[in-house]
Design a protein around this motif. Sequence first.
Motif, PDB file in Angstrom:
ATOM      1  N   ASP A   1     -61.932  20.134  54.796  1.00 20.17           N
ATOM      2  CA  ASP A   1     -62.426  21.239  53.971  1.00 20.17           C
ATOM      3  C   ASP A   1     -61.916  22.587  54.479  1.00 20.17           C
ATOM      4  O   ASP A   1     -61.550  23.463  53.690  1.00 20.17           O
ATOM      5  CB  ASP A   1     -63.953  21.242  53.936  1.00 20.17           C
ATOM      6  CG  ASP A   1     -64.515  20.098  53.107  1.00 20.17           C
ATOM      7  OD1 ASP A   1     -63.768  19.565  52.254  1.00 20.17           O
ATOM      8  OD2 ASP A   1     -65.686  19.729  53.309  1.00 20.17           O
ATOM      9  N   GLU A   2     -61.879  22.762  55.795  1.00 21.48           N
ATOM     10  CA  GLU A   2     -61.383  24.025  56.362  1.00 21.48           C
ATOM     11  C   GLU A   2     -59.902  24.236  56.064  1.00 21.48           C
ATOM     12  O   GLU A   2     -59.439  25.373  55.972  1.00 21.48           O
ATOM     13  CB  GLU A   2     -61.613  24.043  57.871  1.00 21.48           C
ATOM     14  CG  GLU A   2     -63.064  24.208  58.280  1.00 21.48           C
ATOM     15  CD  GLU A   2     -63.272  24.034  59.773  1.00 21.48           C
ATOM     16  OE1 GLU A   2     -64.209  24.663  60.310  1.00 21.48           O
ATOM     17  OE2 GLU A   2     -62.510  23.268  60.411  1.00 21.48           O
TER      18      GLU A   2
ATOM     19  N   GLU B   1     -73.184  19.533  46.191  1.00 25.05           N
ATOM     20  CA  GLU B   1     -73.075  19.420  47.641  1.00 25.05           C
ATOM     21  C   GLU B   1     -72.882  20.797  48.263  1.00 25.05           C
ATOM     22  O   GLU B   1     -72.258  21.686  47.673  1.00 25.05           O
ATOM     23  CB  GLU B   1     -71.886  18.520  48.018  1.00 25.05           C
ATOM     24  CG  GLU B   1     -72.072  17.059  47.668  1.00 25.05           C
ATOM     25  CD  GLU B   1     -73.179  16.409  48.475  1.00 25.05           C
ATOM     26  OE1 GLU B   1     -73.282  16.714  49.677  1.00 25.05           O
ATOM     27  OE2 GLU B   1     -73.938  15.611  47.898  1.00 25.05           O
ATOM     28  N   THR B   2     -73.412  20.958  49.463  1.00 26.45           N
ATOM     29  CA  THR B   2     -73.270  22.227  50.175  1.00 26.45           C
ATOM     30  C   THR B   2     -71.844  22.385  50.695  1.00 26.45           C
ATOM     31  O   THR B   2     -71.254  21.442  51.213  1.00 26.45           O
ATOM     32  CB  THR B   2     -74.253  22.281  51.360  1.00 26.45           C
ATOM     33  OG1 THR B   2     -75.586  22.229  50.854  1.00 26.45           O
ATOM     34  CG2 THR B   2     -74.055  23.555  52.171  1.00 26.45           C
ATOM     35  N   GLU B   3     -71.279  23.562  50.530  1.00 31.71           N
ATOM     36  CA  GLU B   3     -69.985  23.910  51.113  1.00 31.71           C
ATOM     37  C   GLU B   3     -70.250  25.005  52.142  1.00 31.71           C
ATOM     38  O   GLU B   3     -70.517  26.160  51.791  1.00 31.71           O
ATOM     39  CB  GLU B   3     -69.019  24.384  50.027  1.00 31.71           C
ATOM     40  CG  GLU B   3     -67.710  24.977  50.545  1.00 31.71           C
ATOM     41  CD  GLU B   3     -67.015  24.090  51.566  1.00 31.71           C
ATOM     42  OE1 GLU B   3     -66.828  24.559  52.707  1.00 31.71           O
ATOM     43  OE2 GLU B   3     -66.683  22.939  51.234  1.00 31.71           O
ATOM     44  N   SER B   4     -70.209  24.627  53.423  1.00 26.53           N
ATOM     45  CA  SER B   4     -70.650  25.542  54.487  1.00 26.53           C
ATOM     46  C   SER B   4     -69.867  26.843  54.507  1.00 26.53           C
ATOM     47  O   SER B   4     -70.428  27.910  54.795  1.00 26.53           O
ATOM     48  CB  SER B   4     -70.559  24.844  55.848  1.00 26.53           C
ATOM     49  OG  SER B   4     -69.232  24.421  56.111  1.00 26.53           O
ATOM     50  N   SER B   5     -68.564  26.784  54.198  1.00 25.78           N
ATOM     51  CA  SER B   5     -67.751  27.996  54.263  1.00 25.78           C
ATOM     52  C   SER B   5     -68.120  29.008  53.182  1.00 25.78           C
ATOM     53  O   SER B   5     -67.749  30.180  53.265  1.00 25.78           O
ATOM     54  CB  SER B   5     -66.263  27.639  54.152  1.00 25.78           C
ATOM     55  OG  SER B   5     -65.952  27.129  52.871  1.00 25.78           O
TER      56      SER B   5
ATOM     57  N   SER C   1     -71.453  29.290  52.087  1.00 28.11           N
ATOM     58  CA  SER C   1     -72.914  29.425  52.098  1.00 28.11           C
ATOM     59  C   SER C   1     -73.350  30.887  52.066  1.00 28.11           C
ATOM     60  O   SER C   1     -74.496  31.185  51.725  1.00 28.11           O
ATOM     61  CB  SER C   1     -73.503  28.721  53.320  1.00 28.11           C
ATOM     62  OG  SER C   1     -73.014  29.304  54.515  1.00 28.11           O
TER      63      SER C   1
ATOM     64  N   ASN D   1     -77.033  29.112  48.446  1.00 32.10           N
ATOM     65  CA  ASN D   1     -77.353  27.726  48.777  1.00 32.10           C
ATOM     66  C   ASN D   1     -77.839  27.011  47.535  1.00 32.10           C
ATOM     67  O   ASN D   1     -78.439  27.610  46.643  1.00 32.10           O
ATOM     68  CB  ASN D   1     -78.430  27.677  49.866  1.00 32.10           C
ATOM     69  CG  ASN D   1     -77.921  28.210  51.192  1.00 32.10           C
ATOM     70  OD1 ASN D   1     -76.857  27.822  51.668  1.00 32.10           O
ATOM     71  ND2 ASN D   1     -78.667  29.125  51.801  1.00 32.10           N
TER      72      ASN D   1
END
Length: 315
Positions: free
Chosen positions: A234-235, A53-57, A59, A63
């Motif tokens: 997540d943040e 899964e992508t973890e935006s923090s 990225s 990716n």
Amino acid sequence: MTRKQIIETIKQYNRIIVHRHVRPDPDAIGSQAGLKQLIKHSFPNKEVYIVGETESSLSFLENMDIVGDEIYAGSLVIVCDTANQPRIDDQRYTIGEKLIKIDHHPEVDTYGDIQWVDTNASSVSEMIVDLAIYGESEGLQLNQEAARLLYAGIVGDTGRFKFPSTTKRTFQLAAELVTFNFDRSQIYNSLYSVEDKISRLSGHILQNFKLSSSGLCTIKLTTELLERYKVSVDESSQLVQVVGDVKGIKAWVFFIEESDQIRARLRSKGPIINEIASQFNGGGHPLASGATVYSWEEAKALELKLEKACEEYIM
């Protein structure tokens, strides 16, 4: 011998898929993507993929690839930084032809055809650098991008080289990485710069945390509190070290409320906490672990066990 087996196995396969754990941290992605870059640079004709899964923090590191089920047929699968199978991100890891586990957590779950577990390593990223240097005569070569990713992983899991897991070997291997021309300042800024909402919630935590006479600090981030500060679950991981420098703390726990569970992030300055975490659907390192509970009553039971560990520990 294990490193040699891993290198020989990598050389045997034309297609390799690298996994890591759910809810990734910098070491999970750094080691996963760093290993991909190491293999691709060393053996350009190989297909190498990273999944999860992508973890935006995170990225800014890398990716993930989109990989169909058919790609797993006849492939080598490598799982980085994951002690037990339920925490592997993307459960298709079982459908490859061969499985390698590379990890630095205390042994929880024995899996894989080849296992390399080194609990003395600060991070799996450190282990991948070690593998690269060991395998130079076999054709392994680091490049700038692999060095950037692996350095970020080491920095993340050592808390900028402050945690007790940092050893002489850690610094030696990090020194190998900084011979490559990547922007270390950018890594630190990306990992540790925070938005104002995180700083504001951090201020709330510092004003309201509970510190018991035994040295246990407890923080509860309820759904209502997270919504008030517009901080996602997540943040909230960025806040786990906020109370770490408070005098008198032996261990601390962040309880983060979600819709169907309460996530617990445990940290310690001495008392062993991973054994406690394992009793509550979790695990990790002796001084840094995670767990999951499903009610505030269960959270209280976890808190009481941590309290007892703090009471018994003499700093």
